[in-house]
Motif scaffolding. Structure first.
Motif, PDB file in Angstrom:
ATOM      1  N   PHE A 194      17.290  50.188  30.405  1.00  0.00           N
ATOM      2  CA  PHE A 194      18.212  50.395  29.289  1.00  0.00           C
ATOM      3  C   PHE A 194      19.503  51.098  29.708  1.00  0.00           C
ATOM      4  CE2 PHE A 194      15.160  48.707  26.557  1.00  0.00           C
ATOM      5  CZ  PHE A 194      15.651  48.641  25.265  1.00  0.00           C
ATOM      6  N   GLU A 195      19.571  51.523  30.980  1.00  0.00           N
ATOM      7  CA  GLU A 195      20.818  52.066  31.505  1.00  0.00           C
ATOM      8  C   GLU A 195      21.765  50.960  31.971  1.00  0.00           C
ATOM      9  OE1 GLU A 195      21.595  55.561  31.681  1.00  0.00           O
ATOM     10  OE2 GLU A 195      19.929  55.398  30.261  1.00  0.00           O
ATOM     11  N   LEU A 196      21.360  49.698  31.802  1.00  0.00           N
ATOM     12  CA  LEU A 196      22.164  48.571  32.275  1.00  0.00           C
ATOM     13  C   LEU A 196      23.601  48.589  31.744  1.00  0.00           C
ATOM     14  CD1 LEU A 196      22.334  45.899  33.837  1.00  0.00           C
ATOM     15  CD2 LEU A 196      21.483  44.739  31.787  1.00  0.00           C
ATOM     16  N   PRO A 197      23.840  48.817  30.446  1.00  0.00           N
ATOM     17  CA  PRO A 197      25.239  48.842  29.982  1.00  0.00           C
ATOM     18  C   PRO A 197      26.081  49.913  30.674  1.00  0.00           C
ATOM     19  CG  PRO A 197      23.743  48.642  28.123  1.00  0.00           C
ATOM     20  CD  PRO A 197      22.895  48.932  29.323  1.00  0.00           C
ATOM     21  N   LEU A 202      30.356  51.148  34.634  1.00  0.00           N
ATOM     22  CA  LEU A 202      30.858  51.826  35.832  1.00  0.00           C
ATOM     23  C   LEU A 202      31.283  50.818  36.900  1.00  0.00           C
ATOM     24  CD1 LEU A 202      28.277  54.755  36.109  1.00  0.00           C
ATOM     25  CD2 LEU A 202      30.634  54.857  35.265  1.00  0.00           C
ATOM     26  N   LEU A 203      30.487  49.762  37.096  1.00  0.00           N
ATOM     27  CA  LEU A 203      30.834  48.745  38.089  1.00  0.00           C
ATOM     28  C   LEU A 203      32.118  48.014  37.709  1.00  0.00           C
ATOM     29  CD1 LEU A 203      27.338  47.183  38.921  1.00  0.00           C
ATOM     30  CD2 LEU A 203      28.671  48.780  40.307  1.00  0.00           C
ATOM     31  N   SER A 204      32.268  47.756  36.411  1.00  0.00           N
ATOM     32  CA  SER A 204      33.485  47.069  35.965  1.00  0.00           C
ATOM     33  C   SER A 204      34.699  47.988  36.068  1.00  0.00           C
ATOM     34  CB  SER A 204      33.319  46.585  34.522  1.00  0.00           C
ATOM     35  OG  SER A 204      33.171  47.682  33.630  1.00  0.00           O
ATOM     36  N   LYS A 205      34.485  49.276  35.885  1.00  0.00           N
ATOM     37  CA  LYS A 205      35.591  50.235  35.974  1.00  0.00           C
ATOM     38  C   LYS A 205      36.157  50.288  37.389  1.00  0.00           C
ATOM     39  CE  LYS A 205      36.780  54.948  34.568  1.00  0.00           C
ATOM     40  NZ  LYS A 205      37.780  54.511  33.575  1.00  0.00           N
ATOM     41  N   SER A 254      25.908  44.838  27.466  1.00  0.00           N
ATOM     42  CA  SER A 254      26.516  45.046  28.778  1.00  0.00           C
ATOM     43  C   SER A 254      27.785  44.192  28.920  1.00  0.00           C
ATOM     44  CB  SER A 254      25.517  44.701  29.883  1.00  0.00           C
ATOM     45  OG  SER A 254      24.364  45.524  29.797  1.00  0.00           O
ATOM     46  N   ILE A 255      27.748  42.959  28.396  1.00  0.00           N
ATOM     47  CA  ILE A 255      28.940  42.106  28.436  1.00  0.00           C
ATOM     48  C   ILE A 255      30.056  42.730  27.609  1.00  0.00           C
ATOM     49  CG2 ILE A 255      29.860  39.852  27.776  1.00  0.00           C
ATOM     50  CD1 ILE A 255      27.167  38.637  28.357  1.00  0.00           C
ATOM     51  N   TYR A 256      29.690  43.331  26.480  1.00  0.00           N
ATOM     52  CA  TYR A 256      30.683  43.922  25.588  1.00  0.00           C
ATOM     53  C   TYR A 256      31.397  45.098  26.250  1.00  0.00           C
ATOM     54  CZ  TYR A 256      32.671  46.376  21.603  1.00  0.00           C
ATOM     55  OH  TYR A 256      33.528  47.005  20.737  1.00  0.00           O
ATOM     56  N   VAL A 257      30.641  45.956  26.955  1.00  0.00           N
ATOM     57  CA  VAL A 257      31.253  47.152  27.547  1.00  0.00           C
ATOM     58  C   VAL A 257      31.929  46.838  28.878  1.00  0.00           C
ATOM     59  CG1 VAL A 257      29.547  48.642  26.460  1.00  0.00           C
ATOM     60  CG2 VAL A 257      29.145  47.843  28.790  1.00  0.00           C
ATOM     61  N   CYS A 258      31.681  45.656  29.425  1.00  0.00           N
ATOM     62  CA  CYS A 258      32.278  45.274  30.703  1.00  0.00           C
ATOM     63  C   CYS A 258      33.778  45.033  30.513  1.00  0.00           C
ATOM     64  CB  CYS A 258      31.611  44.023  31.261  1.00  0.00           C
ATOM     65  SG  CYS A 258      32.135  43.582  32.937  1.00  0.00           S
ATOM     66  N   LYS A 259      34.570  45.616  31.401  1.00  0.00           N
ATOM     67  CA  LYS A 259      36.002  45.412  31.315  1.00  0.00           C
ATOM     68  C   LYS A 259      36.366  43.998  31.746  1.00  0.00           C
ATOM     69  CE  LYS A 259      37.341  50.211  32.015  1.00  0.00           C
ATOM     70  NZ  LYS A 259      38.042  50.321  30.753  1.00  0.00           N
TER      71      LYS A 259
END
Length: 260
Positions: A194-197, A202-205, A254-259
């Motif tokens: 559940f820490e995936l988002p 962080l990876l997208s940042k 996760s897709i939503y929070v991804c930049k």
């Protein structure tokens, strides 16, 4: 002297000393939580052992759903999983094991606070809000995963493995250590999943992961989630869907929070 100037004048050894005290307070918090869990033995193990009986609320709900939707795999007779202990020190070691893991889980909010206290002076004001959001969201998602694991995934897994037989001549005798091992592993793994988002954010940042990539492989992710759900649940559509839905929603979040 301002706080910023004071932080700028801190030497490497001053930062090392601050880190040492941060780690010390975190360890003290874990130990205190471990002692609290250890002393609350009866209440803690009543909660842990609740899914091994057919009186557990999730089994009742599944039975009602199975009755209304005519899904025979969700209907089952009353059962009481009897645990056995094969080692002289087994029950005491299990008690210590549970005290450690639950103490660690319950102390995570304070540990996150200590880490925030340590890193926040080095951040600019515009950097602090995203970090706070990351800490708070990560903690909430982890505990949400633990709750879903305890309420849904772990009971389904218990029921499936306890009733599964390769031959009617073989009777399942479940050891205390195997039950506790499945319990802790399921809770911690699902909490981590559940820490995936947060991980995606962080990876997208840092420009490592893109939203388009996650959208492109959405179908592959759903297939993998369905396979995992099929492994840990009985072979009926409802149980698989019940496990798949939270994980698929997690991927969509996760897709939503991804930049971009």
């Amino acid at each position: 002297m301002s706080v910023e100037n004071e932080e700028q004048e801190m030497t490497f050894w001053d930062h090392l000393e601050a880190l040492r005290w941060t780690l010390f307070r975190a360890v003290v918090a874990i130990v205190l939580m471990m002692v609290a869990v250890f002393c609350a033995k009866e209440w803690v193990f009543d909660v842990i052992f609740a899914p091994k009986n057919s009186t557990f609320y999730m089994y009742k709900w599944l039975d009602i759903i199975g009755q209304n939707l005519h899904i025979s795999s969700l209907r089952f007779e009353d059962f009481n999983l009897k645990l056995v202990n094969y080692e002289l020190t087994g029950q005491f070691m299990v008690h210590l094991n549970i005290a450690f893991w639950l103490g660690l889980i319950l102390s995570l909010p304070y540990i996150a606070y200590e880490l925030w206290r340590f890193v926040s002076p080095a951040l600019y004001p515009n950097e602090r809000r995203p970090i706070v959001w990351t800490f708070v969201s990560g903690g909430l998602l982890f505990f949400l995963g633990v709750l879903i694991s305890y309420s849904l995934i772990f009971p389904i897994a218990i029921r499936f493995f306890f009733t599964y037989q390769v031959s009617p001549d073989i009777v399942n005798m479940v050891s205390l250590s195997s039950y506790i091992s499945l319990f802790t592993t399921t809770l911690i793994c699902i909490g981590a999943v559940f820490e995936l988002p947060i991980l995606v954010y962080l990876l997208s940042k840092f420009g490592i992961l893109k939203r388009e990539f996650m959208r492109k492989y959405r179908r592959h992710a759903v297939v993998i989630i369905a396979i995992l759900a099929g492994i840990i649940t009985p072979a009926d559509p409802f149980s698989m869907i019940a496990v798949c839905i939270p994980l698929v929603l997690l991927y969509e979040a996760s897709i939503y929070v991804c930049k971009k």
